[in-house]
Design an enzyme around this catalytic site. Structure first.
Site, PDB file in Angstrom:
ATOM      1  CG  HIS A 223      -0.393   0.285   2.523  1.00  0.00           C
ATOM      2  ND1 HIS A 223      -0.107  -0.701   3.442  1.00  0.00           N
ATOM      3  CD2 HIS A 223      -0.031   1.448   3.114  1.00  0.00           C
ATOM      4  CE1 HIS A 223       0.389  -0.159   4.533  1.00  0.00           C
ATOM      5  NE2 HIS A 223       0.452   1.152   4.356  1.00  0.00           N
TER       6      HIS A 223
ATOM      7  CG  ASP B  88       0.011  -4.052   2.798  1.00  0.00           C
ATOM      8  OD1 ASP B  88       0.132  -3.514   1.686  1.00  0.00           O
ATOM      9  OD2 ASP B  88      -0.019  -3.402   3.866  1.00  0.00           O
TER      10      ASP B  88
ATOM     11  N   GLY C 210       3.453   6.610   8.078  1.00  0.00           N
ATOM     12  CA  GLY C 210       4.858   6.743   7.699  1.00  0.00           C
ATOM     13  C   GLY C 210       5.692   5.589   8.205  1.00  0.00           C
ATOM     14  CG  ASN C 211       6.216   4.029  12.239  1.00  0.00           C
ATOM     15  OD1 ASN C 211       5.703   4.896  12.944  1.00  0.00           O
ATOM     16  ND2 ASN C 211       7.482   3.642  12.396  1.00  0.00           N
ATOM     17  CB  SER C 212       3.151   1.831   6.165  1.00  0.00           C
ATOM     18  OG  SER C 212       1.950   2.003   6.858  1.00  0.00           O
TER      19      SER C 212
ATOM     20  N   GLY D 152      -5.998 -27.325  -0.116  1.00  0.00           N
ATOM     21  CA  GLY D 152      -7.290 -27.707  -0.671  1.00  0.00           C
ATOM     22  C   GLY D 152      -8.307 -28.110   0.375  1.00  0.00           C
TER      23      GLY D 152
END
Length: 451
Positions: A92, A122, A200-202, A258
Site C-alpha cells: 500500500h 501487503d 509513515g511507519n508502514s 485444498g
C-alpha cells in the site's frame, strides 16, 4: 508498610525496564531502514462526459475544459534486504506510485523501480541501483514470544529514522484487513505490539533486542488515524518467502492444501462430539487437492502442521503462507480418537505444481499495459477470463480513477476478454463501459469512458 512495598515494587519495575538496553538493536537497524517518497498523478474527469474534447481543440485550438491533473505525495518506510539494492516495503506504500524515491539513513537518494507486489500479504519489493547497502539480518518470527521487547523503526509523519519500543502483545492476530473476492490466500496472521507507530511507519522494521528483523510494520488500530495503543506487523517468516518469490518470479507462488477449516469452540466440540477444543476442524476437502490425495477427510481435526500447533485459522494461514507448491506439509490429525499423520504434497490453486511467472504477454493501449489473468487468478477469483492492468499512465482510464492492478471482467458487456480486446480500445470512439474489480476489494466497479 504497604506504601513502602508499593514504592519498592515501582522501583524494581523501573530498574527492570531500564536494564534492557536497546542501543545495539537501534544501531543495527537504523542504517537498514529507508525513507520512501512516492509521487502519483490523478486526473479529474468532471467534464469528460459533457463536452467533446475534439470539438474544442479543433474549433478554438485548445480545450478550456481539459481534465486537470492533481499531483500528490505519499511516504512510508522500507527495509534493506540485500547489499545490491533490494528493499521490502508494504504494497500500500507503493501501489499507486508513478515514481518512487528512496532516501537512505546517510541521506543519499535513489530512484527505485518496483520488482513485484503481493497485495494479499501487503508486501512489495523495490530496487535501487547500488552495491554498498547494509541489509537487516532476518530473525525467526516463529520464536517470537508474547511479552518480549521489540523496536519499531521507521519514518512517521516524515520524521526520518525514528525508533520506538514496546512489547509483543499478541501473535497470529487476525485483523481481516486484507481480502480477495473469495477471502482465500490472504494474510490473516499479524504480530501485535504496543510499540508506537504512526502514518509513515508502514513498511518499516519490527526488530528484536538483538537487532534482527522479525516483522514488517503494516497497520495500526486507530479511530483517529494516529497511534492509539496497538500496532501490527507481518511476520518475517512469511515476508521472507514472499520476498524470495517476488525477486525470483515477479509474483508469489501460493501453496494450497485444498481444505476449508473451522476453529473448534465449545459449541462445535459438543455438536461434533470432539474430545477437546484443540486444533481446527475440516469442513470441506476439495476434490483432487493435496489434502484429498493424502487422504484427509471432512470431520478430521488438524492438531499440528509441520510440528506447529494450530488452533486458529490465523495460525494455519501463517504456516501455509511460508510454503510453496511442491513442498511437503506434515499434518497431525485426529480422526475418531485416533492420531494420524498425513504428508501433503502441496499444489497451487490450479491443483498443479507449475511455477507461476509474471512474464505473460502484454499489450499497450490508451496509456495502459494489459495482460490476461493467469490460472491462479482464475481459480482465486472464480472467473474464466479477464484483463489485468499492470501499468497505467496518463490517459482515459487514469482520468476516471482506475489504478494499476484493476482486473477488467467486461468491456461493453463482453466477458470473454483477450488481449485483442485491449488492443481494440485504441480504435474505439464514443462511450465505452469498463467493468471489473480490485484483488483486495469485494466490490465490483463500472466506469464509463469517452474514447
Amino acid at each position: 508498610m504497604k506504601k513502602i512495598s508499593l514504592l519498592l515494587l515501582g522501583i524494581c519495575f523501573a530498574v527492570g525496564v531500564y536494564a534492557q538496553d536497546f542501543t545495539t538493536a537501534a544501531k543495527k537497524s537504523l542504517h537498514s531502514v529507508v525513507y520512501i517518497q512516492c509521487l502519483a498523478h490523478q486526473q479529474s474527469s468532471y467534464y469528460d462526459d459533457f463536452f467533446d474534447n475534439d470539438f474544442f481543440n479543433n474549433f478554438f485550438g485548445y480545450n478550456p475544459f481539459q481534465p486537470r491533473q492533481r499531483t500528490y505525495r505519499t511516504s512510508g518506510s522500507g527495509v534493506i534486504i540485500s547489499t545490491d539494492g533490494y528493499i521490502v516495503t508494504n504494497n500500500h506504500v507503493v501501489a499507486d506510485a508513478d515514481s518512487i524515491t528512496i532516501t537512505l539513513n546517510d541521506k543519499r537518494e535513489f530512484v527505485a523501480k518496483v520488482i513485484g507486489t503481493d497485495p494479499s500479504t501487503d508486501l512489495a519489493v523495490v530496487k535501487i541501483e547500488t552495491n554498498d547497502l547494509t541489509p537487516l539480518e532476518y530473525g525467526n518470527s516463529d520464536n517470537v514470544e508474547v511479552g518480549q521487547w521489540v523496536l519499531a523503526v521507521g519514518n512517521p509523519f516524515n520524521l526520518t529514522s525514528t525508533v520506538t519500543a514496546g512489547i509483543v502483545s499478541a501473535k497470529a492476530r487476525n485483523l481481516n484487513i486484507l481480502s480477495d473476492r473469495n477471502n482465500r490466500n490472504t494474510l490473516t496472521s499479524f504480530i501485535q505490539t504496543d510499540a508506537a507507530m504512526n502514518p509513515g511507519n508502514s513498511g518499516g522494521a519490527l526488530v528484536n533486542t538483538e537487532g534482527e528483523l522479525i516483522g514488517i510494520n503494516a497497520a495500526i488500530a486507530s479511530s483517529t488515524g494516529s497511534y492509539t495503543g496497538y500496532s501490527f506487523a507481518i511476520p518475517v517468516n512469511i515476508a521472507k518467502k514472499v520476498i524470495k518469490d517476488l525477486i525470483q518470479y515477479g509474483t508469489t507462488q501460493r501453496a494450497s492444501a485444498g481444505i476449508v477449516v473451522q476453529e473448534v469452540d465449545s459449541r462445535l466440540m459438543l455438536e461434533k462430539n470432539l474430545k477437546d477444543m484443540r486444533g481446527v476442524y475440516v469442513t470441506q476437502v476439495i476434490k483432487n487437492s493435496s489434502a484429498d490425495k493424502a487422504g484427509v477427510k471432512e470431520g478430521d481435526v488438524i492438531y499440528k502442521i509441520n510440528s506447529k500447533e494450530v488452533n486458529t485459522n490465523a495460525e494455519v494461514n501463517e504456516v501455509m503462507l511460508q510454503m510453496s507448491p511442491g513442498d511437503v506439509a506434515h499434518y497431525e490429525i485426529l480422526r475418531k480418537n485416533e492420531i494420524l499423520r498425513k504428508d501433503l504434497t502441496l499444489l497451487n490453486e490450479s491443483n498443479t505444481m507449475e511455477i507461476v511467472k509474471d512474464n505473460a504477454e502484454t499489450v499497450e493501449a490508451i496509456g495502459c499495459t494489459f495482460r490476461e489473468i493467469n490460472n491462479d487468478e482464475k481459480a482465486s477469483y472464480s472467473i474464466a477470463k479477464g484483463l489485468v492492468i499492470t501499468k497505467i499512465s496518463k490517459g482515459r482510464l487514469a482520468s476516471v480513477g482506475i489504478r494499476a492492478g484493476f482486473i477488467i471482467t467486461a468491456i461493453d458487456g463482453k466477458v470473454n476478454l483477450s488481449l485483442n480486446d485491449a488492443k481494440n480500445l485504441a480504435n474505439k470512439k464514443g462511450q465505452t463501459q469498463i467493468e471489473g474489480f480490485y484483488p483486495n476489494d469485494n466490490r465490483t466497479y463500472s466506469f464509463i469512458l469517452v474514447l
